[in-house]
Design a protein around this motif. Structure first.
Motif, mmCIF file in Angstrom:
data_model
loop_
_atom_site.group_PDB
_atom_site.id
_atom_site.type_symbol
_atom_site.label_atom_id
_atom_site.label_comp_id
_atom_site.label_asym_id
_atom_site.label_seq_id
_atom_site.Cartn_x
_atom_site.Cartn_y
_atom_site.Cartn_z
ATOM 1 N N MET A 62 0.833 -1.206 0.000
ATOM 2 C CA MET A 62 0.000 0.000 0.000
ATOM 3 C C MET A 62 0.868 1.255 0.000
ATOM 4 S SD MET A 62 -3.233 -0.789 2.529
ATOM 5 C CE MET A 62 -3.922 0.838 2.215
ATOM 6 N N GLY A 142 -2.191 -4.915 -2.993
ATOM 7 C CA GLY A 142 -1.774 -3.899 -2.032
ATOM 8 C C GLY A 142 -1.434 -2.585 -2.717
ATOM 9 N N GLY A 146 -3.373 1.001 -2.078
ATOM 10 C CA GLY A 146 -2.672 2.234 -1.727
ATOM 11 C C GLY A 146 -2.951 3.356 -2.709
#
Length: 303
Positions: A62, A142, A146
């Motif tokens: 992220m 991920g 993000g």
């Protein structure tokens, strides 16, 4: 002469000089790692990536998605200046985008495109296919999470309205330019992109200092952006922020704006992701593993 009882002058009245052991100064090597040493560092890092827990890998990914998103936003702001001509605008925008990879390499984060280099660990039989697939899947999603989180924050911050809305218009135009080409074109642009990105990551591994890392990655990253290649993680920001900007009323006159949809985003990401894997895993990771494996084999044969 009579003995004076002073041990410092016992040996023929010649005073002895007491010395303290010299302190060895550590030798600092300022030269970059050799390609073979860099390959070793890349493979060692790949092993470490497979040892991360799923939660830590996801949160770290992220960070990378957001970092690359910040670089992409920097690009949009710089290139929204109508006074700049096309060539300088692309180059300066590319330099601005470099901020994303600088943050990834210097602050530490899991970036899907850079993790294509883990293919060398597969070739060296240091990790399993299952471990590789697990890392890539967690990191890809991920990175997406993000990037989407950053898009949300930017939407509420009103950033697209900067420069009298020119930033929002540029976001829509940029997204449209990444969706309207045919799938094969996007795929090959993805290959070319991650060749340069993974070479930049290798430069980061070979560097001895933060300054070396930053200077080393500037031209490869600025180059791929200026050349219009496709980076799937950057597009996880560019495309959603373009869609959000379009929803907010920006970019109505942008060519191809009607293509900026959820379906268009998935269309681009499928091509860019597969192209990035081929470019990074085959043309950089496996190629460098092969070159360095051959050297090691030659040394063994010579013995």
């Amino acid at each position: 002469m009579p003995h004076n009882g002073n041990p410092a002058t016992d040996a023929g009245n010649t005073p002895t000089i007491k010395t303290t052991p010299s302190i060895l100064t550590p030798q600092v090597n300022i030269n970059a790692l050799t390609p073979a040493e860099t390959e070793e560092a890349v493979e060692k890092a790949g092993i470490g990536k497979t040892q991360l827990s799923g939660g830590k890998a996801f949160v770290s990914a992220m960070f990378a998605g957001a970092f690359i998103g910040f670089g992409a936003l920097f690009f949009l702001i710089v290139t929204s200046d109508p006074a700049m001509t096309w060539g300088p605008k692309r180059f300066v925008g590319g330099l601005a985008f470099c901020m994303g990879l600088v943050l990834v390499l210097c602050c530490g984060a899991e970036l899907f495109t850079g993790n294509s280099l883990m293919a060398s660990d597969i070739a060296a039989r240091k990790i399993s296919w299952g471990a590789l697939a697990k890392n890539w899947i967690i990191v890809w999603f991920g990175n997406l999470a993000g990037a989407l989180l950053l898009v949300t924050l930017i939407a509420f911050a009103g950033t697209m309205g900067l420069n009298d809305g020119a930033v929002g218009d540029t976001a829509v135009a940029t997204a449209a330019s990444k969706i309207t080409p045919d799938w094969i074109t996007l795929f090959f642009r993805g290959i070319l992109c991650n060749i340069l990105v993974c070479l930049a990551v290798r430069i980061g591994f070979s560097a001895r200092s933060v300054g070396d890392k930053v200077l080393g990655i500037l031209l490869p990253i600025a180059g791929f952006v200026a050349m219009g290649f496709e980076h799937c993680v950057a597009n996880m920001f560019f495309l959603p922020v373009g869609l959000v900007s379009k929803t907010l009323g920006f970019g109505a006159q942008a060519a191809g704006a009607e293509a900026v949809t959820v379906q268009g985003i998935l269309y681009n990401l499928s091509a860019a992701t597969l192209g990035n894997i081929v470019g990074g895993a085959i043309f950089v990771a496996l190629a460098y593993w092969f070159v360095n494996a051959r050297k090691d084999s030659a040394k063994s044969d010579a013995k």
